[in-house]
Design an enzyme around this catalytic site. Structure first.
Site, PDB file in Angstrom:
ATOM      1  N   TYR A  19      -4.910  44.555   0.932  1.00 21.15           N
ATOM      2  CA  TYR A  19      -4.740  45.890   1.512  1.00 21.15           C
ATOM      3  C   TYR A  19      -5.647  46.067   2.725  1.00 21.15           C
ATOM      4  O   TYR A  19      -5.239  46.613   3.752  1.00 21.15           O
ATOM      5  CB  TYR A  19      -5.060  46.932   0.442  1.00 21.15           C
ATOM      6  N   SER A  23      -6.455  53.848   6.554  1.00 18.40           N
ATOM      7  CA  SER A  23      -7.349  53.989   5.402  1.00 18.40           C
ATOM      8  C   SER A  23      -8.757  53.651   5.865  1.00 18.40           C
ATOM      9  O   SER A  23      -8.939  52.962   6.882  1.00 18.40           O
ATOM     10  CB  SER A  23      -6.923  53.019   4.296  1.00 18.40           C
TER      11      SER A  23
END
Length: 256
Positions: free
Chosen positions: A153, A140
């Site tokens: 995250y 990501s």
């Protein structure tokens, strides 16, 4: 000889799109995830789209990347593997560090980091034995740029990115390429919904006013491009985001 690609988290979103795209590129695809019913439906879809009418180009494998037993069983049943796409993972919550639930962080680490480790370690012998292996890790933009509320995250994806770069160093003398694909804002049917524990109003909010977020197919396109380069070419990392996004926290939105 058709090469074999295994995709984790293949039951939906980026994983499912990647499985379909690699099948279209001529790979035999192994769809691995926990939800076997979804995998079976996707296998049928891929088989129906095969221009040669082949029915052996896609298979489903039940896999829980958080279980070593499940990973070992998958690896033992797989005769060969040329491409591994580590896609299984996800986010939970958007709380700041001061209010974070350690259980959420543990779950994110177990899928995004330890799951990547378990599957990669199990399949590396096959990737090396094939003479031209390729590991693609889906991370990501959060793997490289922090944002408020995303610490758990962000930490997990930073760890995944570190594994990616370290493996490239460790395997430089082996016939295995290592690629990271780091997407920005991607609108899929489940990522945000899982993050906000089924709350659709919260799940829809990240995409409000965004004219064209990325789709799962956009990310699959990046994976397909990387794995179809000549074998001497290694694509280290692809950062991909919608044109209206400049950073995880900087997105142009059109007022409603």
């Amino acid at each position: 000889m058709r090469k074999t690609a295994l995709i984790t988290g293949a039951s939906s979103g980026i994983g499912a799109a990647t499985a379909k795209r690699l099948a279209a590129e001529g790979f035999n695809v192994v769809l691995a995830a926990r939800r076997r019913d979804r995998l079976e439906n996707l296998v049928k879809e891929i088989q129906a789209a095969d221009p040669a009418g082949r029915t052996d180009g896609a298979v489903a494998v039940t896999l829980d990347v958080t279980s070593q037993e499940s990973v070992d069983a998958m690896a033992a049943a797989l005769s060969d593997c040329h491409v591994l796409v580590n896609n299984a993972g996800g986010a939970l919550g958007l709380e700041p560090v001061a209010k974070a639930d350690p259980a959420d962080w543990q779950a994110m680490y177990d899928t995004n980091v330890l799951g990547l480790l378990r599957v990669t370690k199990a399949l590396l012998p096959k990737l090396i034995a094939g003479g031209a292996g390729h590991v693609v890790n889906i991370t990501s933009l959060a793997a490289h740029v922090p944002y408020e509320g995303g610490a758990g995250y962000v930490a997990a994806k930073h760890a995944a990115a570190a594994i990616n770069d370290t493996m490239r160093l460790e395997l430089v003398d082996q016939p295995v390429r290592i690629t990271e694909v780091a997407p920005g804002l991607v609108q899929t049917e489940e990522f945000s919904l899982v993050r906000f524990r089924g709350d659709t109003s919260k799940a829809d909010k990240p995409y409000e006013g965004v004219p064209d977020p990325l789709t799962a197919d956009d990310v699959a396109d990046c994976v397909a491009w990387a794995v179809t380069r000549p074998e001497h070419v290694n694509i280290d990392r692809i950062d991909v985001q919608p044109r209206v996004q400049a950073a995880p926290y900087k997105i142009h939105r059109i007022p409603s």
